[in-house]
Design an enzyme around this catalytic site. Structure first.
Site, mmCIF file in Angstrom:
data_model
loop_
_atom_site.group_PDB
_atom_site.id
_atom_site.type_symbol
_atom_site.label_atom_id
_atom_site.label_comp_id
_atom_site.label_asym_id
_atom_site.label_seq_id
_atom_site.Cartn_x
_atom_site.Cartn_y
_atom_site.Cartn_z
ATOM 1 N N LYS A 168 0.844 -1.204 0.000
ATOM 2 C CA LYS A 168 0.000 0.000 0.000
ATOM 3 C C LYS A 168 0.876 1.250 0.000
ATOM 4 O O LYS A 168 0.654 2.175 -0.781
ATOM 5 C CB LYS A 168 -0.898 0.001 1.252
ATOM 6 N N ASN A 169 1.876 1.248 0.887
ATOM 7 C CA ASN A 169 2.638 2.485 1.081
ATOM 8 C C ASN A 169 3.608 2.796 -0.057
ATOM 9 O O ASN A 169 4.209 3.874 -0.078
ATOM 10 C CB ASN A 169 3.385 2.440 2.421
ATOM 11 N N CYS A 171 -5.866 12.494 12.056
ATOM 12 C CA CYS A 171 -6.201 11.126 11.676
ATOM 13 C C CYS A 171 -6.262 10.285 12.924
ATOM 14 O O CYS A 171 -6.014 10.764 14.018
ATOM 15 C CB CYS A 171 -5.215 10.589 10.660
ATOM 16 N N ARG A 181 -1.030 14.151 13.165
ATOM 17 C CA ARG A 181 -0.401 13.969 11.842
ATOM 18 C C ARG A 181 -0.039 15.281 11.142
ATOM 19 O O ARG A 181 -0.601 15.630 10.093
ATOM 20 C CB ARG A 181 -1.346 13.157 10.966
ATOM 21 N N PRO A 182 0.867 16.032 11.726
ATOM 22 C CA PRO A 182 1.269 17.309 11.128
ATOM 23 C C PRO A 182 2.006 17.116 9.804
ATOM 24 O O PRO A 182 2.535 16.029 9.532
ATOM 25 C CB PRO A 182 2.213 17.905 12.173
ATOM 26 N N ILE A 183 2.032 18.176 8.989
ATOM 27 C CA ILE A 183 2.765 18.107 7.709
ATOM 28 C C ILE A 183 3.779 19.242 7.608
ATOM 29 O O ILE A 183 4.175 19.645 6.528
ATOM 30 C CB ILE A 183 1.804 18.139 6.494
ATOM 31 N N ASP A 184 4.184 19.757 8.802
ATOM 32 C CA ASP A 184 5.106 20.900 8.821
ATOM 33 C C ASP A 184 6.407 20.605 8.066
ATOM 34 O O ASP A 184 6.957 21.483 7.384
ATOM 35 C CB ASP A 184 5.405 21.306 10.282
ATOM 36 N N ASP A 217 3.703 0.140 12.015
ATOM 37 C CA ASP A 217 2.493 -0.442 11.431
ATOM 38 C C ASP A 217 2.319 -1.918 11.794
ATOM 39 O O ASP A 217 1.227 -2.464 11.646
ATOM 40 C CB ASP A 217 2.533 -0.317 9.894
ATOM 41 N N ILE A 276 6.828 6.200 17.172
ATOM 42 C CA ILE A 276 6.556 6.958 15.943
ATOM 43 C C ILE A 276 5.277 7.788 16.044
ATOM 44 O O ILE A 276 5.281 8.980 15.760
ATOM 45 C CB ILE A 276 6.485 6.014 14.719
ATOM 46 N N ARG A 310 -9.064 -0.449 3.950
ATOM 47 C CA ARG A 310 -8.166 0.605 3.441
ATOM 48 C C ARG A 310 -6.821 0.033 3.037
ATOM 49 O O ARG A 310 -6.166 0.566 2.151
ATOM 50 C CB ARG A 310 -7.886 1.637 4.545
HETATM 51 C C1 UD1 Z 1 4.061 6.566 6.494
HETATM 52 C C2 UD1 Z 1 3.167 5.380 6.232
HETATM 53 C C3 UD1 Z 1 2.556 4.879 7.522
HETATM 54 C C4 UD1 Z 1 3.641 4.585 8.529
HETATM 55 C C5 UD1 Z 1 4.574 5.789 8.699
HETATM 56 C C6 UD1 Z 1 5.750 5.508 9.606
HETATM 57 C C7 UD1 Z 1 2.398 5.826 3.992
HETATM 58 C C8 UD1 Z 1 1.259 6.118 3.090
HETATM 59 N N1 UD1 Z 1 2.135 5.773 5.308
HETATM 60 O O1 UD1 Z 1 3.226 7.595 7.024
HETATM 61 O O2 UD1 Z 1 1.814 3.695 7.240
HETATM 62 O O3 UD1 Z 1 3.046 4.275 9.773
HETATM 63 O O4 UD1 Z 1 5.068 6.213 7.420
HETATM 64 O O5 UD1 Z 1 6.498 4.461 9.090
HETATM 65 O O6 UD1 Z 1 3.497 5.584 3.548
HETATM 66 N N2 UD1 Z 1 5.662 14.120 11.316
HETATM 67 C C9 UD1 Z 1 5.718 15.456 11.692
HETATM 68 N N3 UD1 Z 1 5.706 16.398 10.707
HETATM 69 C C10 UD1 Z 1 5.657 16.087 9.389
HETATM 70 C C11 UD1 Z 1 5.608 14.721 9.018
HETATM 71 C C12 UD1 Z 1 5.611 13.756 10.013
HETATM 72 O O7 UD1 Z 1 5.753 15.780 12.867
HETATM 73 O O8 UD1 Z 1 5.655 16.998 8.547
HETATM 74 C C13 UD1 Z 1 5.630 13.076 12.373
HETATM 75 C C14 UD1 Z 1 4.289 12.317 12.362
HETATM 76 O O9 UD1 Z 1 3.315 12.977 13.108
HETATM 77 C C15 UD1 Z 1 4.679 11.010 12.982
HETATM 78 C C16 UD1 Z 1 6.105 10.794 12.477
HETATM 79 O O10 UD1 Z 1 6.574 12.076 12.072
HETATM 80 O O11 UD1 Z 1 4.686 11.086 14.368
HETATM 81 C C17 UD1 Z 1 6.206 9.820 11.338
HETATM 82 O O12 UD1 Z 1 5.520 10.307 10.228
HETATM 83 P P1 UD1 Z 1 5.926 9.959 8.722
HETATM 84 O O13 UD1 Z 1 7.194 9.211 8.662
HETATM 85 O O14 UD1 Z 1 5.804 11.222 7.947
HETATM 86 O O15 UD1 Z 1 4.747 8.978 8.317
HETATM 87 P P2 UD1 Z 1 3.765 9.100 7.107
HETATM 88 O O16 UD1 Z 1 4.515 9.415 5.866
HETATM 89 O O17 UD1 Z 1 2.616 9.949 7.468
#
Ligand code: UD1
Length: 434
Positions: free
Chosen positions: A35-36, A129, A134-137, A319, A341, A411
């Site tokens: 999926k990922n 979520c 789940r921030p995207i900063d 996961d 994580i 999903r």
């Molecule tokens: C991806 C996977 C998800 C997996 C995760 C960790 C996909 C579609 N999903 O999610 O299944 O559980 O990797 O292996 O590939 N974070 C921030 N700011 C950001 C981005 C992330 O603080 O801008 C934090 C998140 O809140 C979280 C951690 O970093 O606590 C890990 O997130 P990230 O590695 O980005 O996971 P995803 O890409 O969302």
């Protein structure tokens, strides 16, 4: 907006998985594609100038949500079995509507691809979520560094770039999987070179890089902590096979650990599972790897594990934590889980407790005291992996367990119920909310 799609979730939300526990698992199944990997690769396909053929794409609702986004943006998408053909030549739209963004948590992966394609993108914020805020900063600050102007207001992201995206050096504060992917997507057609330091090293990053390079991109070092991308003028379509889903494989191994028996999983990549095998062996399982298959046998009740700490790859995957926990609830002794994580990744615990598990949670730590018997009950999935975890516990509980909110499980898992049934579990999907 294609509303039929939301309807699809609602239909799934009305279904329940019914399990009569206590059967050992025997037999063999093929593990689905990841999926990922599928999600970023599908978004990458839109950057190309000609069609891409992507094999081993699982038929799951998250992938179907990505397909709907591609179609909304003007791409043609055709599915034949597990092969998706994406024709990006009709791309016309830079905006992903709110309803589609919300269908899938990972829809933010379209940000890098759409801006790479046309220099601007209008998306709604993906929002919180099940796993926490789940921030995207990190995604946003990195793309800003590449010259993208991003306005965040009214729950929307309006992104423009004056001329073209510019390659630059980016040091990630945390090796975020999604941010690494978004930067790679934006960088493949940026002017100049991009260097990503402290990049995520997950196998899905390498798969995305391999796909991009087959399309003519120049990505180096994927799978290591420094990734370099030399921008190119254009990408052309390619044919690609998505890597196997390591999390689905770990889920089925947890199931046989919980129930006992002997299963063979085909279409796996053993090296991607190296951090998980030692726990199954510690629990008393015998793991035999042969090429792209693994045989996993459990003769006895699983033993307690040494502390399971989730971490970024090559650490133990977050996961796979909920389903591994489900394996330990009827095990011997005490196992400690430390979740490093996500903030909110123990959502399976309350439902496991309903089935008779003894688990204490404090912050990021969960302590499982194995019990001799679980008793079936009506339980509700609260997220994707947590849903799979309570189903795994249901497989070894006495009597009947019914799992609600199948939409979460669908999903990410293709043929979840069929696969377990093929392995001998007494499991089926039924209509009805309770
Ligand atoms: C991806 C996977 C998800 C997996 C995760 C960790 C996909 C579609 N999903 O999610 O299944 O559980 O990797 O292996 O590939 N974070 C921030 N700011 C950001 C981005 C992330 O603080 O801008 C934090 C998140 O809140 C979280 C951690 O970093 O606590 C890990 O997130 P990230 O590695 O980005 O996971 P995803 O890409 O969302």
């Amino acid at each position: 907006i294609n509303w039929n799609y939301s309807l699809f979730y609602e239909v799934d939300a009305m279904k329940r998985i019914c399990i009569k526990g206590g059967k050992k698992l025997y037999g063999e199944i093929d593990v689905q594609g990841a999926k990922n990997s599928s999600l970023p690769i599908l978004s990458a396909a839109l950057i190309c100038e000609s069609p891409c053929v992507i094999h081993n794409c699982p038929d799951i609702t998250d992938v179907n949500a990505a397909v709907k986004i591609l179609e909304y943006l003007g791409c043609g998408v055709k599915r034949e079995g597990n092969t998706l053909t994406v024709d990006p030549r009709g791309f016309k739209c830079r905006e992903v509507p709110d309803a589609l963004m919300r269908e899938m948590r990972s829809s933010i992966i379209f940000l890098g691809a759409v801006t790479a394609k046309c220099g601007c993108a209008f998306l709604s914020l993906p929002g919180g979520c099940e796993l926490g805020p789940r921030p995207i900063d990190i995604h946003l600050s990195s793309l800003r560094k590449m010259g993208l102007e991003i306005e965040e207001s009214h729950g929307r992201l309006d992104c423009f770039c004056k001329d073209t995206l510019l390659g630059c050096e980016i040091d990630l504060p945390f090796p975020s999987v999604g941010a690494t992917e978004n930067i790679m997507l934006a960088a493949v057609r940026a002017r100049g070179n991009t260097v990503i330091r402290n990049a995520a090293r997950e196998p899905e990053i390498s798969d995305l890089a391999q796909f991009l390079n087959s399309c003519g991109a120049r990505v180096f070092g994927a799978g290591e902590s420094t990734v370099e991308v030399e921008g190119v003028k254009s990408l052309s379509g390619c044919e690609h096979v998505v890597i196997p889903d390591r999390i689905a494989a770990a889920t089925y191994m947890s199931a046989v650990g919980a129930c006992g028996g002997k299963i063979i999983l085909n279409n796996i990549e053993p090296t991607h599972l190296y951090s998980t095998f030692p726990f199954f062996e510690q629990a008393g399982g015998t793991i035999k790897i042969k090429d792209r298959s693994v045989e996993c046998e459990f003769k006895n009740r699983p033993k307690a594990l040494s502390t399971v700490r989730t971490g970024v790859y090559p650490g133990f995957p977050t996961d796979a934590q909920p389903t591994l926990m489900a394996m330990t609830v009827m095990g011997e002794g005490t196992t400690v889980f430390v979740e490093n994580i996500f903030e909110n990744r123990f959502r399976q615990v309350d439902e496991l407790v309903r089935l008779g598990a003894r688990i204490r949670v404090q912050g990021r730590v969960a302590v499982v005291d194995g019990v001799e018997r679980l008793t079936g009950a009506a339980v509700e999935a609260a997220d994707l992996r947590g849903g799979a975890a309570i189903a795994v516990a249901g497989l070894c509980a006495d009597g009947e367990t019914s799992v609600g909110h199948v939409d979460y499980i669908n999903r990410g898992y293709e043929n979840f119920v069929n696969n377990l049934s093929r392995l001998g579990a007494d499991i089926k999907t039924v209509e009805g909310k309770k």
